[in-house]
Design a protein around this motif. Structure first.
Motif, PDB file in Angstrom:
ATOM      1  N   VAL A 167      41.539  52.765  32.087  1.00  0.00           N
ATOM      2  CA  VAL A 167      41.872  51.344  32.232  1.00  0.00           C
ATOM      3  C   VAL A 167      40.632  50.499  31.979  1.00  0.00           C
ATOM      4  O   VAL A 167      39.591  50.710  32.604  1.00  0.00           O
ATOM      5  N   PHE A 168      40.765  49.559  31.056  1.00  0.00           N
ATOM      6  CA  PHE A 168      39.732  48.568  30.778  1.00  0.00           C
ATOM      7  C   PHE A 168      40.339  47.195  31.001  1.00  0.00           C
ATOM      8  O   PHE A 168      41.550  47.008  30.836  1.00  0.00           O
ATOM      9  N   VAL A 169      39.509  46.234  31.367  1.00  0.00           N
ATOM     10  CA  VAL A 169      39.983  44.865  31.468  1.00  0.00           C
ATOM     11  C   VAL A 169      39.120  43.990  30.563  1.00  0.00           C
ATOM     12  O   VAL A 169      37.898  44.134  30.529  1.00  0.00           O
ATOM     13  N   ILE A 170      39.793  43.150  29.794  1.00  0.00           N
ATOM     14  CA  ILE A 170      39.115  42.120  29.012  1.00  0.00           C
ATOM     15  C   ILE A 170      39.374  40.815  29.757  1.00  0.00           C
ATOM     16  O   ILE A 170      40.523  40.407  29.937  1.00  0.00           O
ATOM     17  N   THR A 171      38.305  40.200  30.222  1.00  0.00           N
ATOM     18  CA  THR A 171      38.417  38.931  30.934  1.00  0.00           C
ATOM     19  C   THR A 171      37.992  37.819  29.995  1.00  0.00           C
ATOM     20  O   THR A 171      36.911  37.873  29.411  1.00  0.00           O
ATOM     21  N   LEU A 172      38.856  36.843  29.842  1.00  0.00           N
ATOM     22  CA  LEU A 172      38.565  35.667  29.036  1.00  0.00           C
ATOM     23  C   LEU A 172      38.362  34.498  29.997  1.00  0.00           C
ATOM     24  O   LEU A 172      39.264  34.125  30.737  1.00  0.00           O
ATOM     25  N   ASP A 173      37.143  33.966  29.997  1.00  0.00           N
ATOM     26  CA  ASP A 173      36.802  32.870  30.900  1.00  0.00           C
ATOM     27  C   ASP A 173      35.995  31.833  30.126  1.00  0.00           C
ATOM     28  O   ASP A 173      34.880  32.122  29.683  1.00  0.00           O
TER      29      ASP A 173
END
Length: 183
Positions: free
Chosen positions: A165-171
């Motif tokens: 599991v990877f998370v791409i966070t767009l902020d």
């Protein structure tokens, strides 16, 4: 802020699109469900590759939260060649070095990135969505991660786990990648 969780499917019997999860894969899918429940996040959408192993990997969690799994053909596994190849690891490595490299009937890394990224771009532009789970395959996920962070490549693909599991966070226009799976 938007978070897209990229999930590599759990252990499967084979590579065919209809290959089911192994007994260990079924156990991993339950672990994945527990993992997402512990995130304490309300997910707006779950999207999966049409391959059975991807759908079965997220099904326990989708059932737990009473959510439907949206199937998207653009998240299918990448095809390296329409013919069997003996040195497929060497070919795969070459395809990460040269993203335009493709064998006859196969898909280049760039073709795969464009196909999969079309899904992500539609999610980024939808302001009604904040937290999304995408379930796909190691090759496609590694190529997507490479698109967002050029340090990802063949060696990362070799170290992927089932599941992962990877998370791409767009902020505020900045994208950050983090590996979350630690089991």
């Amino acid at each position: 802020m938007k978070k897209i969780f990229l999930v590599r499917h759990c252990s499967a019997v084979g590579q065919h699109k209809d290959s089911p999860l192994t007994k260990e894969g079924i156990r991993q899918a339950r672990q994945l469900s527990t993992f997402f429940a512990r995130q304490n996040i309300e997910f707006d959408k779950i999207i999966s590759s049409p391959y059975l192993r991807a759908i079965e990997s997220i099904k326990p969690y989708a059932e737990q939260i009473n959510s439907r799994i949206e199937v998207n053909e653009n998240l299918r596994e990448r095809i390296l060649s329409e013919e069997p190849i003996d040195d497929w690891l060497d070919v795969l490595e070459q395809s990460f070095i040269d993203l335009d490299f493709a064998l006859p009937g196969g898909e280049s890394g760039n073709d795969c990135i464009r196909r999969a990224n079309s899904v992500l771009e539609s999610l980024y532009s939808n302001n009604a969505l904040s937290n999304i789970i995408i379930v796909s395959h190691g090759n496609l996920i590694t190529l997507l991660l490479k698109y967002y962070d050029n340090t990802f490549g063949f060696d990362h693909w070799k170290r992927l786990r089932n599941p992962d599991v990877f998370v791409i966070t767009l902020d505020n226009g900045l994208k950050k990648i983090e590996c979350l799976w630690d089991l």
